[in-house]
Write an enzyme that holds these catalytic residues in place. Structure first.
Site, PDB file in Angstrom:
ATOM      1  N   THR A 183     -26.713  52.589 -35.112  1.00  0.00           N
ATOM      2  CA  THR A 183     -25.727  51.657 -35.279  1.00  0.00           C
ATOM      3  C   THR A 183     -25.501  51.486 -36.738  1.00  0.00           C
ATOM      4  OG1 THR A 183     -26.898  49.815 -34.921  1.00  0.00           O
ATOM      5  CG2 THR A 183     -25.882  50.969 -33.095  1.00  0.00           C
ATOM      6  N   ASP A 184     -24.448  50.963 -37.000  1.00  0.00           N
ATOM      7  CA  ASP A 184     -23.988  49.876 -38.186  1.00  0.00           C
ATOM      8  C   ASP A 184     -23.554  48.725 -38.160  1.00  0.00           C
ATOM      9  OD1 ASP A 184     -21.294  50.078 -37.670  1.00  0.00           O
ATOM     10  OD2 ASP A 184     -21.148  52.364 -38.752  1.00  0.00           O
ATOM     11  N   ALA A 185     -23.037  48.092 -39.158  1.00  0.00           N
ATOM     12  CA  ALA A 185     -22.741  46.599 -39.003  1.00  0.00           C
ATOM     13  C   ALA A 185     -21.585  46.428 -38.307  1.00  0.00           C
ATOM     14  CB  ALA A 185     -22.834  45.845 -40.645  1.00  0.00           C
ATOM     15  N   ALA A 186     -20.592  47.648 -37.990  1.00  0.00           N
ATOM     16  CA  ALA A 186     -19.670  47.098 -37.039  1.00  0.00           C
ATOM     17  C   ALA A 186     -20.002  47.438 -35.504  1.00  0.00           C
ATOM     18  CB  ALA A 186     -18.575  48.566 -37.404  1.00  0.00           C
ATOM     19  N   GLN A 187     -21.315  47.602 -35.465  1.00  0.00           N
ATOM     20  CA  GLN A 187     -22.041  47.387 -34.024  1.00  0.00           C
ATOM     21  C   GLN A 187     -21.651  48.431 -33.140  1.00  0.00           C
ATOM     22  OE1 GLN A 187     -20.980  42.973 -33.203  1.00  0.00           O
ATOM     23  NE2 GLN A 187     -23.241  42.607 -33.873  1.00  0.00           N
TER      24      GLN A 187
END
Lengths: 138, 138, 138, 138
Positions: B17-21
């Site tokens: 995952t990344d910071a955009a969830q």
């Protein structure tokens, strides 16, 4: 009319490579995104600013043609052009070259959409961002 | 005639995952490759067997359309089809679905070429591999 | 006596983050390795030069204490010190700081061994490399 | 008294490897986290459940000793033990073995803290989670 693309450079790290001793094919998309991040920084904003306004920039399409393998320690130049600037989306074209030899490594594009974080719907790109992207679009 | 695709499943991990969830867009290409690896294992060989014979399978084109975001802990089903089986290359089509809800998350394709490790030139795919891929091709 | 550490900086990219909206804990080890690569480049060689001589530098131990989360777009300064320079191994200490605020984000170390690619055994570090590392060691 | 560890297995993918044709050293920490995720799933909850309650589990310390390289296609067994169960933190010990040969690849530990998402302060681990972890702790 063809405008000068935005250019940025990055160095291939050991972690970017795979057991074929070349850059893993998925990592070109990471390189592309880094170029996009550098581009926004150059224009004076970041993903975070977009996020704070309740928006985000999900990718809806990504394409890459691999021409020549990039290897550890290579210095890569990424060229970014705004191929299409629409009301709610942007299509960036890219080319990646070995900065020392000029050899074309990869090219392709990515389409991103301006979306509302709550509704998950596409929304018009804020006017200030449009103004900043315009000089780089065809 | 449409053949049954090869299907495999994988679980989204936190690191995907990344910071955009949501799953980072480049990681769908990792998922695709994992499905390809599972496919070869199912057919009874691996990238390593290919490598030992002096060949490798570089990617020459990759494309993905992102339909709905995948999130941490989602169980993803990847469907792989042999869209084109040529003398020296294979085009795999893929679809990724949330296995629990059936929602389509992403679809696209990848084109790989059989190459000689020494000369870096495309070579015919070995006959035994062609035979194994045929039942899955259109 | 405490010597000035080697310093290099890197920018946190979107792909470095995870769904907690901070840098994924495993990526600090990628950052550390990038600093090590920059250090060797600064000293005038690279992993590739080592590889061409039939050696490689496998990691045998890695440790990190996480102090404060790093986030997207942060500029991180990595400080590298040669904590121990042995016949066949090197222990690098590191500190990572937010370059704008000076806040300590993480610190730890990594131990690497000079190994023969064929025999997979530890071998003495080549004299020229030892000479280059000495000015940075305690 | 020594309790049976939680065990889970994972397959090394091409993307996990680097140009040394072994698993990249940072990826062992991804494997460790996947084992932790499987462990929580086995216990009946996930990071998401923790997040929904306003908590998260940041890592404060991570350590790994690399014994033998893992390679593409290897099946790895990860053993997880609750080495220390404190009021606000957990220390997991781990061992990774080649599941086919039994060879020890890596071992180490990670310390995680239960934290409040708002205040970023450590808080007591919820009682139900403590109860679930207890049978696995020394």
């Amino acid at each position: 009319m063809s405008l000068t693309p935005f250019k940025t450079a990055l160095r291939v790290t050991w972690a970017d490579t795979d057991a074929a001793q070349v850059v893993h094919y998925a990592n070109y998309f990471r390189f592309l995104e880094r170029a996009e991040e550098d581009f926004y920084r150059h224009l004076g904003f970041s993903f975070i600013d977009i996020t704070k306004r309740g928006f985000w920039f999900p990718r809806v399409e990504a394409f890459c043609q691999y021409k020549k393998p990039a290897r550890f320690n290579d210095l890569i130049e990424v060229e970014l052009t705004v191929e299409e600037l629409r009301e709610k989306s942007v299509k960036y074209g890219f080319r990646m070259l070995n900065k020392d030899t000029g050899v074309l490594l990869a090219e392709g594009y990515v389409v991103i959409v301006m979306a509302d974080k709550q509704t998950q719907k596409a929304v018009p790109i804020p006017k200030e961002i449009v103004e900043k992207l315009k000089p780089f679009s065809k």
